[in-house]
Design a protein around this motif. Structure first.
Motif, mmCIF file in Angstrom:
data_model
loop_
_atom_site.group_PDB
_atom_site.id
_atom_site.type_symbol
_atom_site.label_atom_id
_atom_site.label_comp_id
_atom_site.label_asym_id
_atom_site.label_seq_id
_atom_site.Cartn_x
_atom_site.Cartn_y
_atom_site.Cartn_z
ATOM 1 N N LEU A 160 5.398 -10.263 -1.688
ATOM 2 C CA LEU A 160 6.443 -10.315 -2.720
ATOM 3 C C LEU A 160 5.787 -10.661 -4.050
ATOM 4 N N PHE A 161 6.370 -10.220 -5.152
ATOM 5 C CA PHE A 161 5.781 -10.463 -6.484
ATOM 6 C C PHE A 161 4.318 -10.003 -6.451
ATOM 7 N N ALA A 162 4.149 -8.753 -6.069
ATOM 8 C CA ALA A 162 2.825 -8.272 -5.651
ATOM 9 C C ALA A 162 1.802 -8.193 -6.771
ATOM 10 N N GLY A 163 2.253 -8.088 -8.032
ATOM 11 C CA GLY A 163 1.280 -7.978 -9.122
ATOM 12 C C GLY A 163 0.363 -6.799 -8.874
ATOM 13 N N ILE A 164 -0.943 -7.057 -8.846
ATOM 14 C CA ILE A 164 -1.900 -5.976 -8.595
ATOM 15 C C ILE A 164 -2.460 -6.069 -7.171
ATOM 16 N N GLY A 165 -1.780 -6.835 -6.347
ATOM 17 C CA GLY A 165 -2.128 -6.790 -4.916
ATOM 18 C C GLY A 165 -3.241 -7.737 -4.495
ATOM 19 N N GLY A 166 -3.317 -8.911 -5.133
ATOM 20 C CA GLY A 166 -4.366 -9.869 -4.759
ATOM 21 C C GLY A 166 -4.306 -10.255 -3.280
ATOM 22 N N PHE A 167 -3.090 -10.452 -2.770
ATOM 23 C CA PHE A 167 -2.954 -10.791 -1.346
ATOM 24 C C PHE A 167 -3.390 -9.602 -0.484
ATOM 25 N N ALA A 209 6.091 -4.250 -0.171
ATOM 26 C CA ALA A 209 5.638 -4.995 -1.347
ATOM 27 C C ALA A 209 6.708 -4.836 -2.415
ATOM 28 N N SER A 210 6.788 -5.823 -3.290
ATOM 29 C CA SER A 210 7.786 -5.755 -4.354
ATOM 30 C C SER A 210 7.151 -6.211 -5.651
ATOM 31 N N GLU A 211 7.301 -5.391 -6.677
ATOM 32 C CA GLU A 211 6.762 -5.741 -7.994
ATOM 33 C C GLU A 211 7.613 -5.052 -9.050
ATOM 34 N N ILE A 212 8.080 -5.818 -10.029
ATOM 35 C CA ILE A 212 9.030 -5.279 -10.996
ATOM 36 C C ILE A 212 8.349 -4.626 -12.193
ATOM 37 N N ASP A 213 7.140 -5.057 -12.510
ATOM 38 C CA ASP A 213 6.476 -4.620 -13.743
ATOM 39 C C ASP A 213 5.828 -3.240 -13.533
ATOM 40 N N GLY A 223 10.689 -2.218 -6.277
ATOM 41 C CA GLY A 223 10.758 -2.849 -7.591
ATOM 42 C C GLY A 223 11.326 -4.260 -7.497
ATOM 43 N N ASP A 224 12.377 -4.485 -8.258
ATOM 44 C CA ASP A 224 13.001 -5.796 -8.390
ATOM 45 C C ASP A 224 13.433 -6.360 -7.025
ATOM 46 N N ILE A 225 12.860 -7.455 -6.636
ATOM 47 C CA ILE A 225 13.176 -8.019 -5.315
ATOM 48 C C ILE A 225 14.606 -8.536 -5.253
ATOM 49 N N THR A 226 15.165 -8.923 -6.401
ATOM 50 C CA THR A 226 16.527 -9.477 -6.350
ATOM 51 C C THR A 226 17.540 -8.414 -5.944
ATOM 52 N N ALA A 246 3.443 -14.507 -1.073
ATOM 53 C CA ALA A 246 4.064 -14.402 -2.402
ATOM 54 C C ALA A 246 3.384 -15.341 -3.381
ATOM 55 N N GLY A 247 3.026 -14.797 -4.530
ATOM 56 C CA GLY A 247 2.616 -15.637 -5.657
ATOM 57 C C GLY A 247 3.797 -15.589 -6.613
ATOM 58 N N PHE A 248 4.810 -16.416 -6.348
ATOM 59 C CA PHE A 248 6.052 -16.279 -7.136
ATOM 60 C C PHE A 248 5.815 -16.717 -8.583
ATOM 61 N N GLU A 259 14.177 -19.369 -10.417
ATOM 62 C CA GLU A 259 15.092 -19.042 -9.324
ATOM 63 C C GLU A 259 14.525 -17.958 -8.404
ATOM 64 N N LEU A 260 13.501 -17.245 -8.909
ATOM 65 C CA LEU A 260 12.944 -16.177 -8.065
ATOM 66 C C LEU A 260 12.344 -16.744 -6.779
ATOM 67 N N PHE A 261 12.038 -18.034 -6.790
ATOM 68 C CA PHE A 261 11.576 -18.669 -5.557
ATOM 69 C C PHE A 261 12.607 -18.496 -4.441
ATOM 70 N N GLY A 300 -5.293 -12.205 -14.929
ATOM 71 C CA GLY A 300 -5.041 -13.630 -15.193
ATOM 72 C C GLY A 300 -3.868 -14.175 -14.394
ATOM 73 N N ASN A 301 -2.977 -13.292 -13.965
ATOM 74 C CA ASN A 301 -1.800 -13.689 -13.179
ATOM 75 C C ASN A 301 -2.058 -13.659 -11.683
ATOM 76 N N ALA A 302 -3.179 -13.081 -11.301
ATOM 77 C CA ALA A 302 -3.373 -12.747 -9.880
ATOM 78 C C ALA A 302 -3.869 -13.933 -9.059
ATOM 79 N N VAL A 303 -3.885 -13.733 -7.755
ATOM 80 C CA VAL A 303 -4.544 -14.688 -6.863
ATOM 81 C C VAL A 303 -5.989 -14.245 -6.667
ATOM 82 N N CYS A 304 -6.828 -15.158 -6.214
ATOM 83 C CA CYS A 304 -8.224 -14.816 -5.914
ATOM 84 C C CYS A 304 -8.296 -14.334 -4.462
HETATM 85 C C1 LIG Z 1 2.164 -14.609 -10.588
HETATM 86 S S1 LIG Z 1 2.376 -12.901 -10.602
HETATM 87 C C2 LIG Z 1 1.812 -12.464 -8.996
HETATM 88 C C3 LIG Z 1 0.438 -11.860 -9.001
HETATM 89 C C4 LIG Z 1 -0.025 -11.369 -7.650
HETATM 90 N N1 LIG Z 1 -0.028 -12.394 -6.644
HETATM 91 C C5 LIG Z 1 -1.407 -10.745 -7.763
HETATM 92 O O1 LIG Z 1 -2.315 -11.159 -7.048
HETATM 93 O O2 LIG Z 1 -1.586 -9.857 -8.592
HETATM 94 C C6 LIG Z 1 4.114 -12.735 -10.421
HETATM 95 C C7 LIG Z 1 4.582 -11.291 -10.408
HETATM 96 O O3 LIG Z 1 5.969 -11.260 -10.106
HETATM 97 C C8 LIG Z 1 6.495 -10.108 -10.744
HETATM 98 N N2 LIG Z 1 7.957 -10.234 -10.774
HETATM 99 C C9 LIG Z 1 8.704 -11.001 -11.618
HETATM 100 N N3 LIG Z 1 10.013 -10.848 -11.333
HETATM 101 C C10 LIG Z 1 10.091 -9.999 -10.280
HETATM 102 C C11 LIG Z 1 11.170 -9.465 -9.531
HETATM 103 N N4 LIG Z 1 12.430 -9.776 -9.816
HETATM 104 N N5 LIG Z 1 10.897 -8.611 -8.521
HETATM 105 C C12 LIG Z 1 9.611 -8.281 -8.229
HETATM 106 N N6 LIG Z 1 8.550 -8.738 -8.917
HETATM 107 C C13 LIG Z 1 8.782 -9.597 -9.915
HETATM 108 C C14 LIG Z 1 5.833 -10.139 -12.104
HETATM 109 O O4 LIG Z 1 5.894 -8.880 -12.744
HETATM 110 C C15 LIG Z 1 4.421 -10.574 -11.738
HETATM 111 O O5 LIG Z 1 3.575 -9.478 -11.582
#
Ligand SMILES: C[S@@+](CC[C@H](N)C(=O)[O-])C[C@H]1O[C@@H](n2cnc3c(N)ncnc32)[C@H](O)[C@@H]1O
Length: 462
Positions: A140-147, A161-165, A183-186, A201-203, A223-225, A433-437
């Motif tokens: 969840l909140f996949a970003g660029i797929g660090g997990f 996987a879910s990523e809104i951006d 896309g949007d997990i909500t 999830a890296g929320f 609240e996305l948590f 910069g937002n990703a996990v290692c």
């Molecule tokens: C901290 S980053 C996660 C980075 C990810 N763990 C990685 O390794 O690249 C949080 C991500 O949540 C995404 N995001 C925010 N709101 C979202 C939503 N409602 N649904 C899905 N993704 C969302 C953001 O666009 C952002 O890429």
């Protein structure tokens, strides 16, 4: 149970939705505004048939002027009523027939105006049968797929996987395809998430980071948590692995102390733990510095949870960092590759006028190449004047930024990882910069899979 909280957490101050855990198969999965969204995806020759079937309902279940192109197919966006019926599996019979035939797909969560539509996830069983992976996971909140980089290396199969951006989606799809990417997990019905063993999830951390306003759950992004809880509650995976900023532990009434015994946890952290426990998990957390695995100092907080009652879960142990990790200079690119990252004259002037340069000069602003880089932030490029760590390269006239590839290496992403695209080259810095290692995730996940009894299977396969 605390009636103010969808999951009954005793630390929750603010109701999120007017519902309780018993409603979980109903309105709980609805997006925050209570309006489900979604579209039907079909091939062009089927479009009129789909539109006719939707128009046969009163009112019309298709939104007016809302047929959009999608990857050579057509996405017919639904009204709230239409999306609700489809999400609850109560589509009109004519649509159900097309869905059963496979000529039409329902994409819950697809918003009108979203630039990308992603296909529904495959079932975990199908995904696992399609290659010989050992466990299914979701990101969840996949970003660029660090997990994903980490877990695929352990033999895992991502089933959702879910990523809104949209830029992140592009980078993700370039590396992993978009078959399982929503896309949007909500706006995703938890029922479409295939069964899986490990949820990751890296929320979003903006509500919790020291650099922000620290509103915690008072911030809508905080609240996305609860989306993590919703999916956990519905799918009940054996375990989860979550990541966030370390100072989340001390928000709202807590404080950090060099002596861990004297640290006091704040209400936000207590709430996270109690909510995760309330959905049926035994939870542990640990603050870990990534610098043993990657040449970057990066303190992050990790939460690991095991579904209550799993006998093997008791064996879980947090990993120790490997000794003698790489230094920063070992991951730098040649001056030739890096010259595109040299500061412009105007940028260099701005740095020299900054308070950090005036107070700390080169030792503060230039990277110590034989050591570790400072924490890479999502604003690395944007904050160049005051904070970005720069490389002083004798072969260049002016200092330079880290290259994108260097940033990827600082995070532990493999060199085969594709970064950004022609529209989003600079976004790659933000995304990294937002990703996990991945190496840290891999080490923790390895320990989780060990205690679940899954890892020996991985080893046998290799
Ligand atoms: C901290 S980053 C996660 C980075 C990810 N763990 C990685 O390794 O690249 C949080 C991500 O949540 C995404 N995001 C925010 N709101 C979202 C939503 N409602 N649904 C899905 N993704 C969302 C953001 O666009 C952002 O890429």
């Amino acid at each position: 149970m605390d009636q103010n909280h969808p999951f009954g957490g005793s630390h929750c101050k603010k109701p999120r939705r007017d519902t309780s855990i018993s409603d979980v198969d109903g309105p709980l999965w609805l997006p925050r505004n209570g309006c489900p969204v979604g579209a039907l995806l079909c091939d062009i020759p089927r479009l009129q048939e789909v539109l006719k079937a939707l128009a046969a309902e009163k009112p019309n279940l298709a939104r007016p002027k809302a047929v959009k192109d999608y990857n050579g197919r057509k996405a017919v966006h639904l009204t709230i009523e239409g999306a609700t019926l489809l999400c609850f599996g109560q589509a009109p019979e004519a649509i159900n027939k097309l869905l059963r035939e496979g000529s039409v797909e329902f994409l819950p969560g697809l918003r009108l105006g979203a630039q990308r539509c992603r296909g529904p996830a495959r079932s975990a069983e199908k995904a696992l049968a399609s290659n010989s992976s050992c466990f299914a996971f979701v990101e969840l909140f996949a970003g660029i797929g660090g997990f994903r980089w980490a877990l695929e290396a352990l033999g895992g199969q991502c089933v959702f996987a879910s990523e809104i951006d949209v830029d992140c989606q592009d980078a993700y799809a370039a590396n992993f395809g978009s078959e399982d990417l929503y896309g949007d997990i909500t706006a995703v019905d938890a029922k479409v998430v295939p069964s899986h063993e490990l949820l990751t999830a890296g929320f979003p951390c903006q509500p919790f980071t020291r650099r922000g306003e620290r509103l915690g759950f008072e911030d809508a992004r905080g609240e996305l948590f609860f989306e993590v809880l919703r999916i956990l509650h519905s799918c009940k995976p054996k375990a989860f692995l979550l990541e966030n900023v370390w100072n989340m532990q001390f928000l709202d009434g807590g404080h950090w102390d060099a002596d861990p015994q004297k640290c006091v946890f704040g209400e936000v952290y207590k709430k996270v733990i109690s909510c995760l426990e309330d959905v049926g998990y035994e939870v542990q957390s640990k603050q870990i510095n990534s610098d043993g695995w990657v040449p970057q100092k990066r303190e992050r907080l990790y939460f690991v949870g095991f579904r209550r009652g799993l006998p093997l879960a008791k064996d879980f142990q947090w990993p120790e960092p490997p000794a003698n990790g790489r230094s920063l200079e070992e991951v730098l690119e040649s001056a030739e590759m890096a010259q595109c990252c040299e500061l412009t004259e105007a940028q260099w002037r701005a740095v020299q006028k900054s308070s950090t340069w005036l107070s700390g000069g080169a030792p503060l602003r230039f990277a110590q190449l034989e050591g570790k880089a400072r924490t890479l932030t999502s604003s690395y490029k944007a904050s160049f004047a005051c904070t970005a760590e720069l490389v002083s390269d004798p072969q260049l006239e002016r200092p330079r930024f880290f290259t994108r590839r260097e940033c990827a290496r600082l995070m532990g992403f493999p060199d085969k990882c594709l970064l950004g695209n022609e529209h989003s080259e600079n976004r790659a810095y933000h995304q990294l910069g937002n990703a996990v290692c991945p190496p840290v995730i891999k080490a923790i996940a390895e320990a989780i899979l060990h205690s679940l009894g899954i890892l020996p299977m991985v080893h046998r396969k290799q």
